[in-house]
Design a protein around this motif. Sequence first.
Motif, PDB file in Angstrom:
ATOM      1  N   GLY A  49     -22.984  22.772  20.868  1.00 21.69           N
ATOM      2  CA  GLY A  49     -23.759  23.014  22.074  1.00 21.69           C
ATOM      3  C   GLY A  49     -22.927  22.902  23.335  1.00 21.69           C
ATOM      4  N   ASP A  50     -23.439  22.111  24.315  1.00 18.81           N
ATOM      5  CA  ASP A  50     -22.752  21.980  25.600  1.00 18.81           C
ATOM      6  C   ASP A  50     -21.452  21.188  25.499  1.00 18.81           C
TER       7      ASP A  50
ATOM      8  N   ALA B 166     -20.190  26.743  19.119  1.00 20.88           N
ATOM      9  CA  ALA B 166     -21.253  26.456  20.082  1.00 20.88           C
ATOM     10  C   ALA B 166     -22.574  26.186  19.375  1.00 20.88           C
TER      11      ALA B 166
ATOM     12  N   ARG C 141     -19.167  17.349  13.797  1.00 20.92           N
ATOM     13  CA  ARG C 141     -20.213  17.014  14.770  1.00 20.92           C
ATOM     14  C   ARG C 141     -20.954  15.743  14.360  1.00 20.92           C
TER      15      ARG C 141
END
Length: 527
Positions: free
Chosen positions: A190-191, A186, A120
Amino acid sequence: MMNPIHLCIGAPRAGTTWLFREMSEHPALFLPRVKEVRYWNNRRNDLDRDRVIERTRKEVADLTDSADHLGWLDRWAQVQQREPFNIPEYLNLMSVSGRPSLDISPAYCFLPPARIQLLRDGLPKGSKVLYLIRDPLDRLSSQVKLHFHLHGMYRGNPSTDDLAAFLDNKNQQRRWDYARVIENWAAVFGDDFIPLPFDNVVRNPRGLTSQVADLLNVDLRADNATRSDDDFTHSESNQNAQAWVTNLARPEKRQLAEAMIPAITTFAEHQTNLGQPNPAQRWLDKLHKHAAAVEPRKAPAQELPLPVQQLMRMSESLGDNCEYGFWQRHQAYEPSSLFRWAITRIEPLIAYLEKPTPLFAAADLSPHSPGMVDDASFGFKFHSKLVERDDDGQLRLLTDKAAFEAIHADEAAKIAHLQVKFLAQMKRQTGLYVIKANAGLSEDRLRHLVTLLHRHNKTHHLLWVTDNPDEDRPILADLGDGLLQASLPHFAPYTTADAYHPHGWIQIMQAAAEHAPIADQIARMQR
């Protein structure tokens, strides 16, 4: 600004091969022509990677963007199996000028949280993570087939003990723990983490293609709207090997369902973003339905050690009658096999292996005995409903033309399927081929038979069973070059092939399972 590097993290056996094939068709997105890059875990060893690179170089040579693919292969060749994972190397590997890329590696769903966070923090802005998830029972059934049949060496379905060991494996349990995977990814992405139900791979692959393109913000190829529906067929229906892989029966599916209910219950309770109608509860209901099935498995006549159960499923009968097939049956194992219930002789068998041709042509058939026909093409005898008696009690083929044609069409299709299966497994899968003859066999002809088997796969063994035990000789003797010999106290008569010596067959298979080369094959199949 660097283009996005998207990921598809699985789930295994949930449509990732379909996604790889489909998105490779769209030039606005770069996909390495190596499915499963596996940079972040489960890296290939150098030998495997080099073989893949050599093959893939030939495959990409004529592509319009071959320079990008060849450059990627050159960079991939520099990735060392045991070197630490690092973002700069991965960005260099996956970055292609002018377009985003997609790394489809189902093993990434197992990444630990710290490595997910590393991704990420290091991936370019706009990078997405896709997670294809499938009806758990269908997915695990497919995984079982892959493990035992396609990657493994089984000719028929696994035993209860086999499945229990498989289901106890922590790696397998992680594959169906959708809730844990979604929670881990998630929480970090996240989205930008998007679960996608596999159902649409089957029901609406065209629509799913468009959905993925929208999510990744890439254009589809110019003719996408006019492509035929056949172009979108999902991957499992395109796998030719599936044609000879045995489907799981209800008792086996019950065993799978019982193992998954706790994890899928958790998943169904917490998952709400799979679209409407949400499939999670439907999947859980299906598991409960199968778990409640009351059709028990037939119990074996005697409990066998697991390696013997496994070897029995790696074996293939070559005749000369049904004796070995009956022993398998009484051990609650019913593989479909070309010669399991046939009468064969060594010379026709050799002729068939030297030049396999289609069997069971109507013109080649004649009555052999009540319930069996003689196929003149090689002299094999097969069980058949095509035989009747005339008014004088003489055997003949059915005289009712319509009945003959209908029954022959059905039986010929089964024989053709078994031929495909027999020849495919002879080429693809290590096997123990079992042969006997009440009248005896010559070692010279058996060695020729081993040579023919080794033309297809040099790891095969031929087990030659005789009925002349010698107390001074071990139960199993290795005669070299893949030929093994073992003895029974007696053979069953041809008229009552189920009157075999059960303990003798168990001793033989126990000795074979402990024979070092075969024991190693059994162990490697389970990895």
